[in-house]
Design a protein around this motif. Sequence first.
Motif, short mmCIF file in Angstrom:
data_model
loop_
_atom_site.label_atom_id
_atom_site.label_comp_id
_atom_site.label_asym_id
_atom_site.label_seq_id
_atom_site.Cartn_x
_atom_site.Cartn_y
_atom_site.Cartn_z
N GLY A 132 3.03 1.26 3.99
CA GLY A 132 4.05 0.57 3.22
C GLY A 132 3.64 0.40 1.78
N LEU A 133 4.61 0.06 0.93
CA LEU A 133 4.35 -0.21 -0.48
C LEU A 133 4.68 -1.66 -0.78
CD1 LEU A 133 5.78 2.93 -2.32
CD2 LEU A 133 3.40 2.41 -1.76
N ILE A 134 3.85 -2.29 -1.59
CA ILE A 134 4.03 -3.69 -1.96
C ILE A 134 4.23 -3.76 -3.46
CG2 ILE A 134 2.96 -5.96 -1.97
CD1 ILE A 134 1.33 -5.09 0.44
N PRO A 135 5.19 -4.57 -3.94
CA PRO A 135 5.41 -4.70 -5.39
C PRO A 135 4.15 -5.17 -6.10
CG PRO A 135 7.21 -5.69 -4.15
CD PRO A 135 6.15 -5.36 -3.15
N GLY A 136 4.07 -4.91 -7.39
CA GLY A 136 2.92 -5.28 -8.19
C GLY A 136 2.73 -6.78 -8.31
N GLY A 137 1.54 -7.16 -8.71
CA GLY A 137 1.23 -8.57 -8.87
C GLY A 137 -0.18 -8.75 -9.36
N SER A 138 -0.62 -9.97 -9.51
CA SER A 138 -1.97 -10.28 -9.97
C SER A 138 -2.89 -10.48 -8.78
CB SER A 138 -1.96 -11.56 -10.83
OG SER A 138 -1.17 -11.36 -12.00
N ASP A 139 -4.11 -9.99 -8.91
CA ASP A 139 -5.11 -10.16 -7.88
C ASP A 139 -6.44 -10.43 -8.55
OD1 ASP A 139 -5.87 -10.31 -5.21
OD2 ASP A 139 -6.58 -8.23 -5.18
N TYR A 140 -6.93 -11.69 -8.42
CA TYR A 140 -8.19 -12.11 -9.04
C TYR A 140 -8.18 -11.88 -10.56
CZ TYR A 140 -9.69 -12.26 -4.22
OH TYR A 140 -9.78 -12.55 -2.89
N PRO A 195 -3.13 -9.12 -1.49
CA PRO A 195 -3.17 -9.57 -2.89
C PRO A 195 -2.85 -11.07 -2.99
CG PRO A 195 -1.91 -7.55 -2.67
CD PRO A 195 -2.18 -8.02 -1.28
N GLU A 196 -3.29 -11.66 -4.08
CA GLU A 196 -3.12 -13.11 -4.25
C GLU A 196 -1.65 -13.52 -4.21
OE1 GLU A 196 -6.58 -15.22 -6.75
OE2 GLU A 196 -5.40 -13.79 -7.91
N ASN A 197 -0.78 -12.70 -4.77
CA ASN A 197 0.62 -13.09 -4.81
C ASN A 197 1.26 -13.12 -3.42
OD1 ASN A 197 0.29 -10.17 -5.03
ND2 ASN A 197 2.52 -10.08 -5.11
N LEU A 198 0.60 -12.55 -2.43
CA LEU A 198 1.09 -12.61 -1.06
C LEU A 198 0.40 -13.70 -0.25
CD1 LEU A 198 1.38 -8.84 -0.07
CD2 LEU A 198 3.14 -10.36 -0.99
N ARG A 199 -0.69 -14.26 -0.77
CA ARG A 199 -1.43 -15.27 -0.03
C ARG A 199 -1.09 -16.69 -0.45
NH1 ARG A 199 -5.97 -11.85 -1.17
NH2 ARG A 199 -6.78 -13.40 -2.62
N ARG A 200 -0.50 -16.85 -1.61
CA ARG A 200 -0.23 -18.19 -2.13
C ARG A 200 1.19 -18.62 -1.79
NH1 ARG A 200 -3.02 -18.03 -8.16
NH2 ARG A 200 -5.19 -17.97 -7.44
N GLY A 201 1.39 -19.10 -0.59
CA GLY A 201 2.70 -19.62 -0.20
C GLY A 201 3.72 -18.53 0.00
N PRO A 202 4.97 -18.90 0.21
CA PRO A 202 6.02 -17.91 0.46
C PRO A 202 6.30 -17.07 -0.77
CG PRO A 202 6.96 -20.11 0.20
CD PRO A 202 5.47 -20.29 0.26
N GLU A 205 10.05 -12.67 -3.09
CA GLU A 205 10.85 -11.56 -2.60
C GLU A 205 11.26 -11.85 -1.15
OE1 GLU A 205 11.80 -8.98 -4.24
OE2 GLU A 205 10.67 -9.32 -6.10
N LYS A 206 12.45 -11.46 -0.79
CA LYS A 206 12.90 -11.63 0.58
C LYS A 206 12.09 -10.82 1.54
CE LYS A 206 17.00 -11.44 3.50
NZ LYS A 206 18.44 -11.12 3.57
N ASP A 207 11.74 -9.59 1.17
CA ASP A 207 10.93 -8.72 2.00
C ASP A 207 9.95 -7.98 1.10
OD1 ASP A 207 9.87 -7.20 3.97
OD2 ASP A 207 11.59 -5.88 4.22
N PRO A 208 8.78 -8.59 0.81
CA PRO A 208 7.85 -7.98 -0.14
C PRO A 208 7.27 -6.65 0.34
CG PRO A 208 6.82 -9.82 1.00
CD PRO A 208 8.26 -9.82 1.36
N LEU A 209 7.28 -6.40 1.65
CA LEU A 209 6.75 -5.15 2.16
C LEU A 209 7.92 -4.26 2.54
CD1 LEU A 209 4.42 -3.40 3.11
CD2 LEU A 209 4.54 -4.54 5.33
N ARG A 210 8.11 -3.21 1.79
CA ARG A 210 9.22 -2.31 2.08
C ARG A 210 8.67 -1.00 2.65
NH1 ARG A 210 9.58 1.74 -1.67
NH2 ARG A 210 8.53 1.42 -3.67
#
Length: 214
Positions: A132-140, A195-202, A205-210
């Motif tokens: 799958g692909l996950i949208p961009g974000g910040s990680d560390y 990634p951090e943007n997926l670990r910090r709460g909800p 995005e409705k479905d971050p993993l497409r």
Amino acid sequence: MGEQIKRHLVDPVVIAIGAVVVTGAIIIGIGNILLSLYKEYKGVDSFDRWELWFALGLALAVIAVGALVSGRPKSRNDVLDKEVVLGRREFFEEPLPPVSAAARSGPEGTVNDITDGYTLYATNGALATAQGLIPGGSDYGRRFSGFIYAHGLHGASDELWIPFEAVTAVYPETKSAFLAVKGDETEFFGWNYPPENLRRGPSTEKDPLRPVSQ
């Protein structure tokens, strides 16, 4: 972030301090034993000094134990035959199969060409299969344009989140993508954690993993 600090700072410091404490305790313990056996031997022959005999016996005992351990028959339960600390491959397991030259055939594509089932290759062999692909974000503290969610192969982590920036080449004809990383470096880079943007709460995005096939 806390896991990275523990892995790269806290754990090495604790291990180093522990080694110093254990070594110091052994040295001090042996020294105290020798001092307890020592007496003011003035004009007495060295053969009558019990602390010297004790030190000699202790040294011979260490040499004997080392000889027995190194000379005994090997078995599958030996320490070096057990699984390594990081990953699931055994210490003496055969290296990953070399990358086939056929995987680099056809015109080059981009990360956006990656679809479900693509094989991701590290510099030393097949590393994972794209899921799958996950949208961009910040990680560390670093910003990435996106992540490839993948299933590890040949002992790599079951789940990997690989930044788009690690991809060096894509070949749509053979469904292959190549990464600028060795197969044993994924955990060092923290790719076995979301990634951090997926670990910090909800997520926002409705479905971050497409699915990558879309």
